[in-house]
Design a protein around this motif. Structure first.
Motif, PDB file in Angstrom:
ATOM      1  N   ASP A 105       0.831  -1.209   0.000  1.00  0.00           N
ATOM      2  CA  ASP A 105       0.000   0.000   0.000  1.00  0.00           C
ATOM      3  C   ASP A 105       0.866   1.259   0.000  1.00  0.00           C
ATOM      4  O   ASP A 105       0.577   2.229  -0.707  1.00  0.00           O
ATOM      5  CB  ASP A 105      -0.932   0.031   1.220  1.00  0.00           C
ATOM      6  N   SER A 106       1.918   1.236   0.784  1.00  0.00           N
ATOM      7  CA  SER A 106       2.822   2.383   0.850  1.00  0.00           C
ATOM      8  C   SER A 106       3.506   2.623  -0.495  1.00  0.00           C
ATOM      9  O   SER A 106       3.684   3.775  -0.915  1.00  0.00           O
ATOM     10  CB  SER A 106       3.871   2.182   1.944  1.00  0.00           C
ATOM     11  N   MET A 107       3.874   1.544  -1.172  1.00  0.00           N
ATOM     12  CA  MET A 107       4.490   1.671  -2.494  1.00  0.00           C
ATOM     13  C   MET A 107       3.500   2.291  -3.483  1.00  0.00           C
ATOM     14  O   MET A 107       3.875   3.161  -4.282  1.00  0.00           O
ATOM     15  CB  MET A 107       4.985   0.318  -2.998  1.00  0.00           C
ATOM     16  N   SER A 108       2.241   1.873  -3.409  1.00  0.00           N
ATOM     17  CA  SER A 108       1.214   2.454  -4.281  1.00  0.00           C
ATOM     18  C   SER A 108       1.053   3.941  -4.003  1.00  0.00           C
ATOM     19  O   SER A 108       0.919   4.749  -4.935  1.00  0.00           O
ATOM     20  CB  SER A 108      -0.129   1.751  -4.078  1.00  0.00           C
ATOM     21  N   ASN A 109       1.068   4.308  -2.722  1.00  0.00           N
ATOM     22  CA  ASN A 109       0.945   5.721  -2.363  1.00  0.00           C
ATOM     23  C   ASN A 109       2.135   6.537  -2.873  1.00  0.00           C
ATOM     24  O   ASN A 109       1.960   7.646  -3.387  1.00  0.00           O
ATOM     25  CB  ASN A 109       0.812   5.871  -0.846  1.00  0.00           C
ATOM     26  N   GLU A 110       3.327   5.990  -2.706  1.00  0.00           N
ATOM     27  CA  GLU A 110       4.522   6.702  -3.185  1.00  0.00           C
ATOM     28  C   GLU A 110       4.468   6.866  -4.703  1.00  0.00           C
ATOM     29  O   GLU A 110       4.795   7.925  -5.234  1.00  0.00           O
ATOM     30  CB  GLU A 110       5.796   5.962  -2.768  1.00  0.00           C
ATOM     31  N   ASP A 111       4.022   5.823  -5.405  1.00  0.00           N
ATOM     32  CA  ASP A 111       3.908   5.888  -6.859  1.00  0.00           C
ATOM     33  C   ASP A 111       2.913   6.973  -7.277  1.00  0.00           C
ATOM     34  O   ASP A 111       3.175   7.738  -8.209  1.00  0.00           O
ATOM     35  CB  ASP A 111       3.490   4.525  -7.407  1.00  0.00           C
ATOM     36  N   LEU A 112       1.788   7.045  -6.578  1.00  0.00           N
ATOM     37  CA  LEU A 112       0.798   8.081  -6.877  1.00  0.00           C
ATOM     38  C   LEU A 112       1.375   9.472  -6.652  1.00  0.00           C
ATOM     39  O   LEU A 112       1.177  10.380  -7.481  1.00  0.00           O
ATOM     40  CB  LEU A 112      -0.449   7.881  -6.019  1.00  0.00           C
ATOM     41  N   LEU A 113       2.103   9.660  -5.568  1.00  0.00           N
ATOM     42  CA  LEU A 113       2.713  10.964  -5.293  1.00  0.00           C
ATOM     43  C   LEU A 113       3.734  11.340  -6.368  1.00  0.00           C
ATOM     44  O   LEU A 113       3.809  12.499  -6.777  1.00  0.00           O
ATOM     45  CB  LEU A 113       3.361  10.956  -3.906  1.00  0.00           C
ATOM     46  N   LYS A 133       3.650  10.418  -9.498  1.00  0.00           N
ATOM     47  CA  LYS A 133       2.889  10.784 -10.695  1.00  0.00           C
ATOM     48  C   LYS A 133       2.245  12.161 -10.558  1.00  0.00           C
ATOM     49  O   LYS A 133       2.239  12.945 -11.517  1.00  0.00           O
ATOM     50  CB  LYS A 133       1.828   9.729 -10.981  1.00  0.00           C
ATOM     51  N   GLN A 134       1.713  12.463  -9.375  1.00  0.00           N
ATOM     52  CA  GLN A 134       1.095  13.769  -9.172  1.00  0.00           C
ATOM     53  C   GLN A 134       2.131  14.893  -9.270  1.00  0.00           C
ATOM     54  O   GLN A 134       1.866  15.939  -9.865  1.00  0.00           O
ATOM     55  CB  GLN A 134       0.378  13.817  -7.821  1.00  0.00           C
ATOM     56  N   CYS A 135       3.285  14.668  -8.692  1.00  0.00           N
ATOM     57  CA  CYS A 135       4.344  15.683  -8.777  1.00  0.00           C
ATOM     58  C   CYS A 135       4.818  15.843 -10.219  1.00  0.00           C
ATOM     59  O   CYS A 135       5.122  16.961 -10.648  1.00  0.00           O
ATOM     60  CB  CYS A 135       5.518  15.309  -7.870  1.00  0.00           C
ATOM     61  N   ALA A 136       4.874  14.760 -10.962  1.00  0.00           N
ATOM     62  CA  ALA A 136       5.299  14.834 -12.361  1.00  0.00           C
ATOM     63  C   ALA A 136       4.322  15.678 -13.179  1.00  0.00           C
ATOM     64  O   ALA A 136       4.746  16.429 -14.070  1.00  0.00           O
ATOM     65  CB  ALA A 136       5.423  13.438 -12.952  1.00  0.00           C
ATOM     66  N   VAL A 137       3.037  15.583 -12.871  1.00  0.00           N
ATOM     67  CA  VAL A 137       2.048  16.407 -13.567  1.00  0.00           C
ATOM     68  C   VAL A 137       2.299  17.877 -13.273  1.00  0.00           C
ATOM     69  O   VAL A 137       2.270  18.714 -14.183  1.00  0.00           O
ATOM     70  CB  VAL A 137       0.609  16.002 -13.163  1.00  0.00           C
ATOM     71  N   SER A 197      10.159  18.625  -8.457  1.00  0.00           N
ATOM     72  CA  SER A 197      11.221  17.717  -8.921  1.00  0.00           C
ATOM     73  C   SER A 197      11.963  17.117  -7.731  1.00  0.00           C
ATOM     74  O   SER A 197      12.281  15.919  -7.731  1.00  0.00           O
ATOM     75  CB  SER A 197      12.204  18.458  -9.822  1.00  0.00           C
ATOM     76  N   GLN A 198      12.210  17.926  -6.719  1.00  0.00           N
ATOM     77  CA  GLN A 198      12.847  17.414  -5.506  1.00  0.00           C
ATOM     78  C   GLN A 198      11.941  16.415  -4.796  1.00  0.00           C
ATOM     79  O   GLN A 198      12.406  15.390  -4.281  1.00  0.00           O
ATOM     80  CB  GLN A 198      13.203  18.562  -4.567  1.00  0.00           C
ATOM     81  N   MET A 199      10.644  16.713  -4.788  1.00  0.00           N
ATOM     82  CA  MET A 199       9.690  15.800  -4.159  1.00  0.00           C
ATOM     83  C   MET A 199       9.635  14.469  -4.907  1.00  0.00           C
ATOM     84  O   MET A 199       9.502  13.405  -4.287  1.00  0.00           O
ATOM     85  CB  MET A 199       8.312  16.445  -4.083  1.00  0.00           C
ATOM     86  N   ILE A 200       9.744  14.514  -6.227  1.00  0.00           N
ATOM     87  CA  ILE A 200       9.780  13.280  -7.009  1.00  0.00           C
ATOM     88  C   ILE A 200      10.975  12.431  -6.579  1.00  0.00           C
ATOM     89  O   ILE A 200      10.846  11.220  -6.359  1.00  0.00           O
ATOM     90  CB  ILE A 200       9.832  13.570  -8.525  1.00  0.00           C
ATOM     91  N   ALA A 201      12.121  13.064  -6.440  1.00  0.00           N
ATOM     92  CA  ALA A 201      13.324  12.331  -6.031  1.00  0.00           C
ATOM     93  C   ALA A 201      13.150  11.722  -4.639  1.00  0.00           C
ATOM     94  O   ALA A 201      13.531  10.562  -4.405  1.00  0.00           O
ATOM     95  CB  ALA A 201      14.539  13.252  -6.067  1.00  0.00           C
ATOM     96  N   THR A 202      12.554  12.479  -3.733  1.00  0.00           N
ATOM     97  CA  THR A 202      12.329  11.980  -2.373  1.00  0.00           C
ATOM     98  C   THR A 202      11.378  10.788  -2.377  1.00  0.00           C
ATOM     99  O   THR A 202      11.653   9.756  -1.748  1.00  0.00           O
ATOM    100  CB  THR A 202      11.755  13.098  -1.483  1.00  0.00           C
TER     101      THR A 202
END
Length: 72
Positions: A14-22, A24-28, A43-48
């Motif tokens: 579940d945590s991996m799914s949440n991180e993946d969603l975050l 993708k949202q940051c990439a948008v 971009s920094q948030m994507i890296a984190t």
């Protein structure tokens, strides 16, 4: 170190799914933002979030070496 329980594995998944969603949202935001500062922050948030995802993936990979091969 003990193998993880099914509940712990579900939590990690579940945590991996949440991180993946975050990610993708940051990439948008990075692709649509007009403010350079906002693009940089996202971009920094994507890296984190990618680091978090990778850490969780590593935990699951490490679990495979500890888990029993037959159900108990």
């Amino acid at each position: 170190m003990q193998a993880m329980t099914a509940k712990e594995l579900e939590y990690i998944a579940d945590s991996m799914s949440n991180e993946d969603l975050l990610i993708k949202q940051c990439a948008v935001v990075v692709s649509t933002a007009t403010t350079p500062a906002l693009r940089n922050i996202c971009s920094q948030m994507i890296a984190t979030h990618q680091q978090h995802y990778d850490s969780l993936l590593h935990a699951i990979s490490h679990h495979q070496s500890l888990a029993p091969t037959q159900p108990q």
